[in-house]
Design a protein around this motif. Structure first.
Motif, PDB file in Angstrom:
ATOM      1  N   MET A  45      10.734   9.536  -0.425  1.00  0.00           N
ATOM      2  CA  MET A  45       9.563   9.703  -1.279  1.00  0.00           C
ATOM      3  C   MET A  45       8.275   9.200  -0.623  1.00  0.00           C
ATOM      4  O   MET A  45       7.177   9.598  -1.017  1.00  0.00           O
ATOM      5  CB  MET A  45       9.747   8.952  -2.606  1.00  0.00           C
ATOM      6  N   ALA A  46       8.389   8.341   0.363  1.00  0.00           N
ATOM      7  CA  ALA A  46       7.231   7.669   0.960  1.00  0.00           C
ATOM      8  C   ALA A  46       6.114   8.607   1.417  1.00  0.00           C
ATOM      9  O   ALA A  46       4.943   8.323   1.144  1.00  0.00           O
ATOM     10  CB  ALA A  46       7.681   6.758   2.101  1.00  0.00           C
ATOM     11  N   PRO A  47       6.408   9.701   2.118  1.00  0.00           N
ATOM     12  CA  PRO A  47       5.289  10.539   2.576  1.00  0.00           C
ATOM     13  C   PRO A  47       4.409  11.068   1.450  1.00  0.00           C
ATOM     14  O   PRO A  47       3.192  11.155   1.607  1.00  0.00           O
ATOM     15  CB  PRO A  47       5.989  11.685   3.323  1.00  0.00           C
ATOM     16  N   THR A  48       4.992  11.405   0.307  1.00  0.00           N
ATOM     17  CA  THR A  48       4.166  11.874  -0.804  1.00  0.00           C
ATOM     18  C   THR A  48       3.454  10.705  -1.483  1.00  0.00           C
ATOM     19  O   THR A  48       2.289  10.817  -1.854  1.00  0.00           O
ATOM     20  CB  THR A  48       4.996  12.658  -1.844  1.00  0.00           C
ATOM     21  N   LEU A  49       4.152   9.590  -1.627  1.00  0.00           N
ATOM     22  CA  LEU A  49       3.533   8.422  -2.269  1.00  0.00           C
ATOM     23  C   LEU A  49       2.377   7.885  -1.438  1.00  0.00           C
ATOM     24  O   LEU A  49       1.324   7.544  -1.988  1.00  0.00           O
ATOM     25  CB  LEU A  49       4.582   7.332  -2.496  1.00  0.00           C
ATOM     26  N   GLU A  50       2.554   7.810  -0.129  1.00  0.00           N
ATOM     27  CA  GLU A  50       1.495   7.293   0.746  1.00  0.00           C
ATOM     28  C   GLU A  50       0.239   8.154   0.682  1.00  0.00           C
ATOM     29  O   GLU A  50      -0.869   7.655   0.832  1.00  0.00           O
ATOM     30  CB  GLU A  50       1.996   7.232   2.189  1.00  0.00           C
ATOM     31  N   ARG A  51       0.414   9.446   0.463  1.00  0.00           N
ATOM     32  CA  ARG A  51      -0.718  10.372   0.404  1.00  0.00           C
ATOM     33  C   ARG A  51      -1.195  10.615  -1.028  1.00  0.00           C
ATOM     34  O   ARG A  51      -2.106  11.413  -1.248  1.00  0.00           O
ATOM     35  CB  ARG A  51      -0.319  11.699   1.048  1.00  0.00           C
ATOM     36  N   ARG A  52      -0.553   9.958  -1.974  1.00  0.00           N
ATOM     37  CA  ARG A  52      -0.891  10.105  -3.389  1.00  0.00           C
ATOM     38  C   ARG A  52      -0.811  11.562  -3.846  1.00  0.00           C
ATOM     39  O   ARG A  52      -1.648  12.041  -4.612  1.00  0.00           O
ATOM     40  CB  ARG A  52      -2.242   9.494  -3.705  1.00  0.00           C
TER      41      ARG A  52
END
Length: 80
Positions: A45-52
């Motif tokens: 999930m990190a790539p989407t969360l980091e980019r909001r």
């Protein structure tokens, strides 16, 4: 673990190029049956969360952390 890192890098690159408004994860995100499966979930999930970037998840039959009963509530809470 190397494959997970490659997948994460590929996703980061794709998200940077495409700049989507929404990402839909279509299930079977997890492929590990370990106590630390939530770590892999967070990594996915990190790539989407980091980019909001907004995202939606459809849980697959492998997204149960390999416990009985399946604790999809655990994963659902992580998405809240």
């Amino acid at each position: 673990f190397a494959q997970d890192a490659k997948s994460t890098r590929a996703m980061q690159r794709l998200l940077s190029l495409e700049r989507p408004d929404l990402v839909v994860f279509s299930g079977d995100i997890l492929h590990v049956w370990r106590d630390n499966a939530t770590q892999f979930w967070d990594q996915a999930m990190a790539p989407t969360l980091e980019r909001r970037i907004r995202h939606a998840v459809v849980f697959g039959n492998h997204d149960d952390l390999h416990r009985d009963p399946p604790p999809q509530d655990d994963l659902s809470r992580r998405m809240a």
